[in-house]
Scaffold this active site. Structure first.
Site, mmCIF file in Angstrom:
data_model
loop_
_atom_site.group_PDB
_atom_site.id
_atom_site.type_symbol
_atom_site.label_atom_id
_atom_site.label_comp_id
_atom_site.label_asym_id
_atom_site.label_seq_id
_atom_site.Cartn_x
_atom_site.Cartn_y
_atom_site.Cartn_z
ATOM 1 C CB THR A 78 -5.380 0.896 3.207
ATOM 2 O OG1 THR A 78 -5.327 1.284 1.830
ATOM 3 C CG2 THR A 78 -4.907 -0.539 3.359
ATOM 4 C CG ASP B 72 -13.758 -7.843 -5.482
ATOM 5 O OD1 ASP B 72 -13.428 -7.391 -4.360
ATOM 6 O OD2 ASP B 72 -14.587 -7.275 -6.219
ATOM 7 C CE1 TYR C 198 -7.024 -0.179 7.417
ATOM 8 C CE2 TYR C 198 -5.934 0.904 9.267
ATOM 9 C CZ TYR C 198 -5.884 0.058 8.166
ATOM 10 O OH TYR C 198 -4.705 -0.533 7.818
ATOM 11 C CE LYS D 172 -5.663 -4.800 8.335
ATOM 12 N NZ LYS D 172 -5.392 -5.716 7.187
ATOM 13 C CB ALA E 177 -6.146 -4.277 3.732
#
Length: 296
Positions: A61, A35, A124, A128, A59
């Site tokens: 997303t 996890d 997001y 990333k 990821a």
């Protein structure tokens, strides 16, 4: 060779499992055993697997939802990615980390190259980008692969949505002022497998770094949809019309990049391969989904 891929149900993880060949074993690890929001599970699961390379594909997303759940997005996309890279470094193996076009602001008028300024405009995208930075800091033996507009026979994606709409509609409205490079997860998986083997056996620093991995050619979302429906019509005989609309006519909580095109020349020069033209790969995926009846 043995490769660990994070995530069980993700598009690239599923494509890697389908691609598994006799010369290498793919071990997909996901919740609850691994996890990303719980780094201790990341370390224990990957250590136990003893891989030759780690493919960091899982990821957070949910682009729109990330705006209201920033802690969850950063826990997975930054901290989880860091944990994966750290354990790979501890084991002395490379990490191949998947990233996104959302690290750019989408305002450039030509395709993005790896050295272009990053300027994510969403939670997001920021999470990333920070994940990329965490991977680079944690493990110098890395390849970060930025991709975009991913579709496949697996999970939820644009192609499956269009085919599902085709079951009940004769026409659809699709955004025509965003442009990108539709990319098959099957093609990403094949490239990832190549890169993982190269990094496992070759210590050349030129093989490390940030690379763009996207389908050849370019399209708007409306172009993408029209080609999906062209193949659909060839197979089923039913015609679906696509009407162009603007981004403003299809508002979302997060503004999508107007330009998601990724220049992949560095990838080709480094590894001697490029992904197929997006239409070729779309045709293959649509044909698979319709033959298997798994698009609904």
């Amino acid at each position: 060779m043995k490769f660990v891929v994070t995530g069980i149900n993700g598009q690239v993880a599923c494509a890697l499992k389908a691609l598994e060949q006799s010369e290498h074993q793919i071990i997909a690890l996901g919740r609850p055993n691994l996890d990303l929001a719980r780094p201790s599970t990341v370390f224990s699961a990957i250590r136990e697997a003893k891989p030759d390379a780690v493919i960091s594909s899982a990821a957070y997303t949910a682009v729109d939802k990330a705006e209201s759940e920033p802690d969850a997005a950063f826990a997975v996309n930054r901290d989880g990615a860091q944990a994966v890279a750290l354990v790979a470094s501890e084991l002395g193996v490379p990490v191949i980390h998947l990233s996104t076009d959302y690290v750019y602001d989408g305002k450039k008028l030509t395709p993005y190259v790896e050295t272009d300024h990053t300027g994510p405009t969403s939670t997001y995208g920021i999470s990333k980008l920070q994940g990329e930075q965490a991977v680079i800091a944690a493990n110098p033996n890395h390849a970060i692969l930025r991709t975009a507009w991913v579709y496949s026979p697996y999970s939820s994606n644009f192609v499956k949505t269009m085919l599902r709409l085709a079951e009940t509609r004769d026409e659809v409205k699709v955004v025509a002022d965003q442009i990108g490079c539709p990319t098959s997860a099957n093609d990403i998986a094949a490239m990832v497998s190549t890169i993982a083997k190269e990094l496992s056996s070759n210590h050349d620093p030129e093989l490390r770094g940030v690379f763009h991995v996207a389908g050849s050619g370019e399209a708007t979302w409306a172009d993408f949809a029209r080609y999906v429906f062209l193949v659909y019509e060839e197979i089923t005989g039913r015609r679906i019309r696509v009407h162009n609309i603007s981004t403003a006519e299809y508002p979302t909580p997060v503004h999508r990049p107007a330009n998601s095109r990724l220049d992949c020349h560095k990838l080709e020069q480094t590894f001697g391969r490029r992904l197929p033209h997006w239409q070729q790969s779309v045709r293959a995926v649509v044909s698979t989904l319709l033959s298997e009846g798994t698009h609904a």
